[in-house]
Write an enzyme that holds these catalytic residues in place. Structure first.
Site, PDB file in Angstrom:
ATOM      1  N   LYS A   1      16.028 -15.380  18.928  1.00 30.77           N
ATOM      2  CA  LYS A   1      16.711 -16.173  19.957  1.00 30.77           C
ATOM      3  C   LYS A   1      16.732 -15.457  21.301  1.00 30.77           C
ATOM      4  O   LYS A   1      16.819 -16.101  22.344  1.00 30.77           O
ATOM      5  CB  LYS A   1      18.147 -16.450  19.544  1.00 30.77           C
TER       6      LYS A   1
HETATM    7  C1  LIG Z   1      17.044 -15.600  11.747  1.00 34.73           C
HETATM    8  C2  LIG Z   1      16.638 -17.019  11.849  1.00 34.73           C
HETATM    9  N1  LIG Z   1      15.501 -17.399  11.287  1.00 34.73           N
HETATM   10  C3  LIG Z   1      15.076 -18.669  11.354  1.00 34.73           C
HETATM   11  C4  LIG Z   1      15.817 -19.634  11.990  1.00 34.73           C
HETATM   12  C5  LIG Z   1      15.282 -21.026  12.054  1.00 34.73           C
HETATM   13  O1  LIG Z   1      14.805 -21.310  13.351  1.00 34.73           O
HETATM   14  P1  LIG Z   1      14.775 -22.808  13.868  1.00 34.73           P
HETATM   15  O2  LIG Z   1      16.194 -23.264  13.887  1.00 34.73           O
HETATM   16  O3  LIG Z   1      14.187 -22.725  15.216  1.00 34.73           O
HETATM   17  O4  LIG Z   1      13.980 -23.585  12.901  1.00 34.73           O
HETATM   18  C6  LIG Z   1      17.035 -19.291  12.585  1.00 34.73           C
HETATM   19  C7  LIG Z   1      17.904 -20.268  13.267  1.00 34.73           C
HETATM   20  O5  LIG Z   1      17.542 -20.912  14.155  1.00 34.73           O
HETATM   21  C8  LIG Z   1      17.432 -17.946  12.554  1.00 34.73           C
HETATM   22  O6  LIG Z   1      18.539 -17.569  13.171  1.00 34.73           O
HETATM   23  N1  LIG Z   2      19.805 -20.854  13.264  1.00 34.29           N
HETATM   24  C1  LIG Z   2      20.362 -21.227  14.490  1.00 34.29           C
HETATM   25  C2  LIG Z   2      20.821 -22.654  14.515  1.00 34.29           C
HETATM   26  C3  LIG Z   2      20.784 -23.230  15.898  1.00 34.29           C
HETATM   27  O1  LIG Z   2      19.470 -23.223  16.324  1.00 34.29           O
HETATM   28  P1  LIG Z   2      18.953 -23.576  17.770  1.00 34.29           P
HETATM   29  O2  LIG Z   2      17.610 -22.948  17.824  1.00 34.29           O
HETATM   30  O3  LIG Z   2      18.948 -25.033  17.877  1.00 34.29           O
HETATM   31  O4  LIG Z   2      19.883 -22.981  18.781  1.00 34.29           O
HETATM   32  C4  LIG Z   2      21.434 -20.231  14.859  1.00 34.29           C
HETATM   33  O5  LIG Z   2      21.268 -19.072  14.552  1.00 34.29           O
HETATM   34  O6  LIG Z   2      22.433 -20.573  15.448  1.00 34.29           O
END
Ligand SMILES: Cc1ncc(COP(=O)(O)O)c(C=O)c1O
Ligand SMILES: N[C@@H](CCOP(=O)(O)O)C(=O)O
Length: 458
Positions: A110
């Site tokens: 993120k």
């Molecule tokens: C460590 C981790 N891996 C994978 C994901 C999944 O990613 P996305 O929500 O973009 O599918 C998340 C949450 O978003 C996460 O925090």
């Molecule tokens: N796994 C995510 C969930 C929210 O995902 P986002 O990419 O839409 O912000 C988290 O860690 O909060």
């Protein structure tokens, strides 16, 4: 570049407006009207990450930022990512590589988008003098990254809703220990889907939205997705721009959707593989065409404990050929528990994505296996990705699995798997000694609204 809503009833916006809006006013998600082709694929190898980021992101920002503003924002954002390569690609086994996306300040992928959009928000808000209230929903990582990126920024309050008791202790402390006055961590009764549903309720209440200047930094915000496209290109460049597969641990579908944009721009991506844990709605939907919400089962990869996968709406919009009325209908049906994907759209989705799911025991076993084979400790989300990738390896086609978080964010799961508790990096060494500030809130829209109105600093 113009941005349109998946539901077809919201104003068409430019990049800056779409970024500051978050959710479209008709409840949909913004998408570019057309995806720009990327020229200069063969020139990327050896370039610094920030330069690739500039080249990939520039076509999306249009007139919203000057080149100097965008370059400055990118440089400041990625200076905060410790590793020289920013997103290093390491070989796990011949033909299988791990794209490490956890070298940022909060140890999850993120940071790549959040650090950048905080810089872009700051430029835009300084220009307009606008004050905003960011509200985010998190299963752990988005929240910590948003707080780290936006804490202390003038003109911004940040409220983060996380599901009480359903994030790791490290994730919780990352959200509850920063002492900046503009940061508000809210522990909500329920699970992540409840937090995300309440977030959308707040956006869909236009009176409240306008009153507080509501903004969103979840991947409902197009700017988040754009920043996540870049590492698909850097990984492809490192492997010589050959055709390759990517396997992506998936929850809210933002990261893998960024991969589809990279492919549409010209990145040599053959298969995009959706890897899910036991909360496998996406795997089931791609298999059967039935998108039906089940019960969220807490897992050792809690950030992926999601059933209502927000960005799937963007994928559906493409799969339905941009038919906003059809998407609106599906999203109405989703409120009643689910929908059936039409045969044509399902075929289009299957041309874009394949999928796999792993159960808890397999995730633990994969952390152990990789430890034995390479000496590395994987976080449980990355382990889900590696396990699904191994189901899909094909001779001669490189596989890249996204390693989405650092193992130290999930020490209990890692210790359960390999008997070793990964330590936090030095910049987070004091995390367990700091006092926590958190407010418990019911999963109730009225309670949330009054709390936000009462706590915001402007
Ligand atoms: C460590 C981790 N891996 C994978 C994901 C999944 O990613 P996305 O929500 O973009 O599918 C998340 C949450 O978003 C996460 O925090
Ligand atoms: N796994 C995510 C969930 C929210 O995902 P986002 O990419 O839409 O912000 C988290 O860690 O909060």
């Amino acid at each position: 570049m113009r941005y349109v809503s998946t539901r077809g009833q919201a104003p068409v916006l430019n990049f800056e407006q779409a970024m500051l809006s978050g959710l479209a006013r008709d409840g949909g998600l913004y998408l570019p009207e057309t995806v720009p082709a990327f020229s200069g694929l063969d020139d990327l190898d050896g370039l610094p990450y920030a330069e690739v980021a500039f080249r990939v992101i520039r076509p999306f920002t249009g007139e919203s930022f000057t080149d100097a503003e965008l370059r400055g924002a990118i440089d400041r954002a990625y200076a905060r990512i410790e590793h020289a390569a920013k997103a290093p690609l390491v070989q796990l086994a011949p033909g299988h590589h791990l794209l490490e996306l956890f070298h940022g300040p909060t140890l999850a992928f993120k940071d790549f988008a959040m650090q950048l959009i905080a810089q872009l928000f700051e430029i835009a808000l300084k220009r307009s003098g606008q004050r905003i209230t960011i509200v985010g929903a998190t299963s752990g990582d988005t929240g910590s990254a948003a707080i780290e990126a936006f804490r202390g920024i003038d003109n911004v309050d940040v409220f983060i809703m996380f599901p009480h008791g359903r994030v790791s202790e490290v994730q919780r402390r990352q959200m509850t220990t920063p002492d900046a006055a503009n940061v508000h961590a809210l522990a909500v009764s329920g699970h992540f889907d409840d937090c995300q549903a309440r977030l959308k309720d707040l956006f869909n209440d236009h009176g409240f939205r306008d009153q507080v200047g509501l903004a969103g930094v979840n991947s409902i915000n197009w700017a988040r997705v754009v920043a996540q496209i870049v590492y698909y290109f850097t990984a492809a460049a490192s492997l010589g721009m050959r055709e390759m597969d990517f396997c992506v641990p998936t929850g809210n579908f933002g990261d893998i959707f960024a991969g589809s944009i990279a492919r549409a721009m010209g990145a040599p991506i053959r298969r995009l593989i959706v890897a899910t844990n036991q909360n496998d709605i996406l795997h089931r939907a791609l298999g059967s065409g039935e998108y039906r919400i089940g019960t969220v089962e807490p897992s050792i990869s809690p950030s992926m404990d999601i059933q209502v996968s927000s960005n799937f709406e963007r994928a559906l919009y493409w799969a339905y050929g941009g038919d906003a009325a059809a998407i609106t209908q599906l999203m109405d049906e989703l409120k009643q528990g689910g929908f059936t994907i039409s045969q044509g759209a399902l075929q289009a989705l299957r041309e874009q994505y394949v999928s796999g799911r792993v159960a808890e025991a397999e995730t633990l076993a994969m952390i152990r296996t990789i430890r034995e084979e390479t000496g590395e400790a994987l976080c449980p989300h990355s382990a889900v990705g590696v396990a699904v990738a191994r189901q899909h390896l094909e001779p001669g086609v490189p596989m890249v699995t996204l390693a989405t978080a650092h193992p130290a964010k999930f020490p209990d799961a890692v210790e359960q798997a390999i008997g070793i508790r990964p330590g936090l990096p030095p910049h987070m060494a004091g995390l367990f000694d700091l006092p926590e500030r958190v407010t418990r809130v019911e999963n109730d829209i009225a309670a949330l609204k009054s709390l936000i109105l009462e706590r915001r600093t402007h």
